[in-house]
Design a protein around this motif. Structure first.
Motif, PDB file in Angstrom:
ATOM      1  N   GLY A   9      83.850  21.474  43.580  1.00 19.52           N
ATOM      2  CA  GLY A   9      83.764  20.186  42.899  1.00 19.52           C
ATOM      3  C   GLY A   9      82.385  19.942  42.307  1.00 19.52           C
ATOM      4  N   ALA A  10      81.337  20.359  43.024  1.00 20.10           N
ATOM      5  CA  ALA A  10      79.978  20.180  42.513  1.00 20.10           C
ATOM      6  C   ALA A  10      79.755  21.017  41.259  1.00 20.10           C
ATOM      7  N   LEU A  11      80.265  22.265  41.273  1.00 18.06           N
ATOM      8  CA  LEU A  11      80.125  23.110  40.083  1.00 18.06           C
ATOM      9  C   LEU A  11      80.852  22.508  38.886  1.00 18.06           C
ATOM     10  N   LEU A  12      82.033  21.939  39.125  1.00 17.72           N
ATOM     11  CA  LEU A  12      82.779  21.316  38.041  1.00 17.72           C
ATOM     12  C   LEU A  12      82.034  20.112  37.487  1.00 17.72           C
ATOM     13  N   ILE A  13      81.463  19.302  38.372  1.00 13.21           N
ATOM     14  CA  ILE A  13      80.700  18.138  37.927  1.00 13.21           C
ATOM     15  C   ILE A  13      79.500  18.569  37.087  1.00 13.21           C
ATOM     16  N   TRP A  14      78.765  19.573  37.559  1.00 16.87           N
ATOM     17  CA  TRP A  14      77.607  20.039  36.803  1.00 16.87           C
ATOM     18  C   TRP A  14      78.015  20.656  35.472  1.00 16.87           C
ATOM     19  N   ALA A  15      79.173  21.327  35.436  1.00 18.98           N
ATOM     20  CA  ALA A  15      79.633  21.927  34.188  1.00 18.98           C
ATOM     21  C   ALA A  15      79.881  20.867  33.120  1.00 18.98           C
ATOM     22  N   PHE A  16      80.423  19.718  33.528  1.00 18.10           N
ATOM     23  CA  PHE A  16      80.671  18.642  32.575  1.00 18.10           C
ATOM     24  C   PHE A  16      79.409  17.826  32.282  1.00 18.10           C
ATOM     25  N   ALA A  17      78.543  17.655  33.287  1.00 14.10           N
ATOM     26  CA  ALA A  17      77.377  16.780  33.125  1.00 14.10           C
ATOM     27  C   ALA A  17      76.198  17.477  32.470  1.00 14.10           C
ATOM     28  N   LEU A  18      76.102  18.811  32.593  1.00 15.01           N
ATOM     29  CA  LEU A  18      74.915  19.517  32.111  1.00 15.01           C
ATOM     30  C   LEU A  18      74.691  19.356  30.609  1.00 15.01           C
ATOM     31  N   PRO A  19      75.713  19.496  29.746  1.00 12.73           N
ATOM     32  CA  PRO A  19      75.441  19.296  28.303  1.00 12.73           C
ATOM     33  C   PRO A  19      74.904  17.905  27.995  1.00 12.73           C
ATOM     34  N   ALA A  20      75.526  16.864  28.566  1.00 15.86           N
ATOM     35  CA  ALA A  20      75.033  15.506  28.329  1.00 15.86           C
ATOM     36  C   ALA A  20      73.632  15.324  28.893  1.00 15.86           C
ATOM     37  N   LEU A  21      73.371  15.933  30.055  1.00 13.21           N
ATOM     38  CA  LEU A  21      72.046  15.823  30.657  1.00 13.21           C
ATOM     39  C   LEU A  21      70.986  16.497  29.794  1.00 13.21           C
ATOM     40  N   LEU A  22      71.330  17.640  29.203  1.00  8.02           N
ATOM     41  CA  LEU A  22      70.388  18.328  28.317  1.00  8.02           C
ATOM     42  C   LEU A  22      70.091  17.501  27.069  1.00  8.02           C
ATOM     43  N   VAL A  23      71.131  16.919  26.488  1.00  6.17           N
ATOM     44  CA  VAL A  23      70.930  16.073  25.305  1.00  6.17           C
ATOM     45  C   VAL A  23      70.081  14.858  25.656  1.00  6.17           C
ATOM     46  N   TYR A  24      70.376  14.208  26.786  1.00  6.75           N
ATOM     47  CA  TYR A  24      69.625  13.026  27.208  1.00  6.75           C
ATOM     48  C   TYR A  24      68.162  13.388  27.472  1.00  6.75           C
ATOM     49  N   THR A  25      67.938  14.525  28.115  1.00  3.37           N
ATOM     50  CA  THR A  25      66.563  14.941  28.401  1.00  3.37           C
ATOM     51  C   THR A  25      65.801  15.243  27.118  1.00  3.37           C
ATOM     52  N   THR A  26      66.474  15.921  26.179  1.00  8.31           N
ATOM     53  CA  THR A  26      65.803  16.344  24.950  1.00  8.31           C
ATOM     54  C   THR A  26      65.462  15.160  24.048  1.00  8.31           C
ATOM     55  N   PHE A  27      66.390  14.233  23.918  1.00 12.88           N
ATOM     56  CA  PHE A  27      66.219  13.164  22.933  1.00 12.88           C
ATOM     57  C   PHE A  27      65.789  11.827  23.529  1.00 12.88           C
ATOM     58  N   VAL A  28      65.711  11.711  24.851  1.00 14.45           N
ATOM     59  CA  VAL A  28      65.285  10.456  25.463  1.00 14.45           C
ATOM     60  C   VAL A  28      64.080  10.674  26.376  1.00 14.45           C
ATOM     61  N   LEU A  29      64.244  11.472  27.411  1.00 16.64           N
ATOM     62  CA  LEU A  29      63.176  11.619  28.397  1.00 16.64           C
ATOM     63  C   LEU A  29      61.944  12.306  27.818  1.00 16.64           C
ATOM     64  N   VAL A  30      62.140  13.388  27.066  1.00 17.32           N
ATOM     65  CA  VAL A  30      60.994  14.099  26.484  1.00 17.32           C
ATOM     66  C   VAL A  30      60.235  13.226  25.482  1.00 17.32           C
ATOM     67  N   PRO A  31      60.921  12.539  24.537  1.00 19.28           N
ATOM     68  CA  PRO A  31      60.157  11.649  23.642  1.00 19.28           C
ATOM     69  C   PRO A  31      59.420  10.532  24.378  1.00 19.28           C
ATOM     70  N   VAL A  32      60.018   9.981  25.427  1.00 17.62           N
ATOM     71  CA  VAL A  32      59.327   8.942  26.192  1.00 17.62           C
ATOM     72  C   VAL A  32      58.072   9.513  26.845  1.00 17.62           C
ATOM     73  N   ALA A  33      58.195  10.701  27.414  1.00 19.91           N
ATOM     74  CA  ALA A  33      57.025  11.327  28.041  1.00 19.91           C
ATOM     75  C   ALA A  33      55.942  11.642  27.017  1.00 19.91           C
ATOM     76  N   LEU A  34      56.335  12.159  25.842  1.00 21.39           N
ATOM     77  CA  LEU A  34      55.349  12.460  24.803  1.00 21.39           C
ATOM     78  C   LEU A  34      54.674  11.190  24.297  1.00 21.39           C
ATOM     79  N   ALA A  35      55.461  10.103  24.132  1.00 24.92           N
ATOM     80  CA  ALA A  35      54.866   8.838  23.698  1.00 24.92           C
ATOM     81  C   ALA A  35      53.846   8.344  24.715  1.00 24.92           C
ATOM     82  N   ALA A  36      54.165   8.500  26.009  1.00 24.71           N
ATOM     83  CA  ALA A  36      53.223   8.091  27.036  1.00 24.71           C
ATOM     84  C   ALA A  36      51.930   8.905  26.952  1.00 24.71           C
ATOM     85  N   VAL A  37      52.034  10.195  26.645  1.00 22.82           N
ATOM     86  CA  VAL A  37      50.836  11.031  26.512  1.00 22.82           C
ATOM     87  C   VAL A  37      50.035  10.647  25.268  1.00 22.82           C
TER      88      VAL A  37
END
Length: 328
Positions: free
Chosen positions: A37-65
């Motif tokens: 079940g954990a592998l299935l959850i990560w399989a579905f969540a990983l693409p969205a997590l990568l997009v969120y990290t790339t376009f939200v978390l990384v820009p926020v961190a760069l703006a803070a720097v």
């Protein structure tokens, strides 16, 4: 001894309890199920997590720097200046005025748009002729993009434009306001356009919430002699509370981050009368190539929105979210 007895002897002696195959224990099966079940959850969540990290978390961190540097966006990071960009923003009367405009829009949205949406939704929830058409017409402005709506009103509101001509046609012979050029009028014009644009979403949200109110309660109240207003006040509105609180949360966050409509309609003018934190950020960070300073404004906007969201969730939405959070 007969022949049959002799022949049966070896067969009986050969028969016996067969060795049972090893069985996996229940805890092992449960562990495998959990891991699957954990592998299935990560399989579905990983693409969205990568997009969120790339376009939200990384820009926020760069703006803070970037906010700690005096950087114009060209070449390597310029001189480190610490929190000077934050101090400059919090001491700038234009930015403080923009923040005040954001909070004014928040308050006006809650006080004006909320009651309007609830009242219209209660009316449209009754049996009216042409109710489906009215709902569609109300929701159309929200479907339009902010750019289209902003350009449309920008073409209708100049002096001598369609709005002034319509006012003259219905008998207004006096001097028309400068809808987008008068600092004392432009803010209210902007808020009227925002209300026209987003009121439909609030009404549809309230109508959806009204579908969850049991009709049996209203019928029982009517049998007991309650008036229509008493039924709405003591039955419908309390049951509509979760929908109202969710709409209020979306309205507050949207008002704090308001950009598109303001940028297209007024650009923050005249004389910064309609400036918001987002338009101020873009004006300085992009228009004036002060990327470090614009990044500091972006971080301030992010922190303000995050703090308000967490406080609202903790205080207002706590009861609504208590039953929605499940633990395995």
């Amino acid at each position: 001894m007969s022949l049959s007895t002799i022949n049966a002897g070896p067969a009986v002696s050969a028969a016996g309890p067969a060795p049972t195959p090893p069985r996996s224990s229940a805890p092992a099966r449960r562990r495998r199920q959990r891991s699957g079940g954990a592998l299935l959850i990560w399989a579905f969540a990983l693409p969205a997590l990568l997009v969120y990290t790339t376009f939200v978390l990384v820009p926020v961190a760069l703006a803070a720097v970037y906010s700690f540097f005096n950087w114009n966006g060209l070449g390597a990071l310029d001189r480190f200046i610490g929190v000077d960009n934050y101090a400059r923003a919090l001491q700038d009367p234009i930015f403080l005025g923009a923040m005040g405009n954001n909070f004014a829009i928040v308050g006006l949205s809650l006080v004006i748009q909320g009651p309007l949406a609830i009242g219209i939704a209660l009316l449209l929830n009754r049996n009216l002729r042409g109710r489906a058409l009215i709902r569609t017409l109300i929701f159309v402005p929200y479907v339009l993009s902010e750019v289209v709506a902003g350009l449309a009103f920008r073409l209708m509101l100049p002096p001598g434009g369609p709005v002034d001509s319509a006012l003259t046609a219905i008998g207004w012979s006096g001097e028309k306001p400068l809808w987008l050029a008068d600092p004392s009028v432009a803010f209210w014009t902007l808020f009227a356009v925002i209300t026209w644009k987003y009121l439909g979403f609030a009404i549809i949200l309230m109508l959806a919430g009204l579908q969850g109110v049991p009709e049996e309660l209203s019928e029982a109240a009517s049998i007991d002699g309650a008036t229509w207003w008493q039924t709405q006040r003591y039955i419908t509105l309390p049951l509509l509370g979760p929908t109202i609180r969710i709409w209020a949360f979306l309205s507050v966050i949207g008002s704090l981050q308001l950009f598109d409509m303001v940028w297209i309609l007024t650009g923050g003018g005249p004389l910064n009368a309609t400036e918001t934190m987002a338009t101020y950020m873009v004006e300085y960070g992009n228009g004036r190539s002060q990327v470090g300073y614009g990044s500091a404004v972006a971080v301030i906007l992010f922190v303000v929105s995050l703090v308000i969201a967490l406080v609202y969730q903790r205080i207002v939405l706590r009861r609504d979210l208590r039953g929605a959070i499940t633990r395995g």
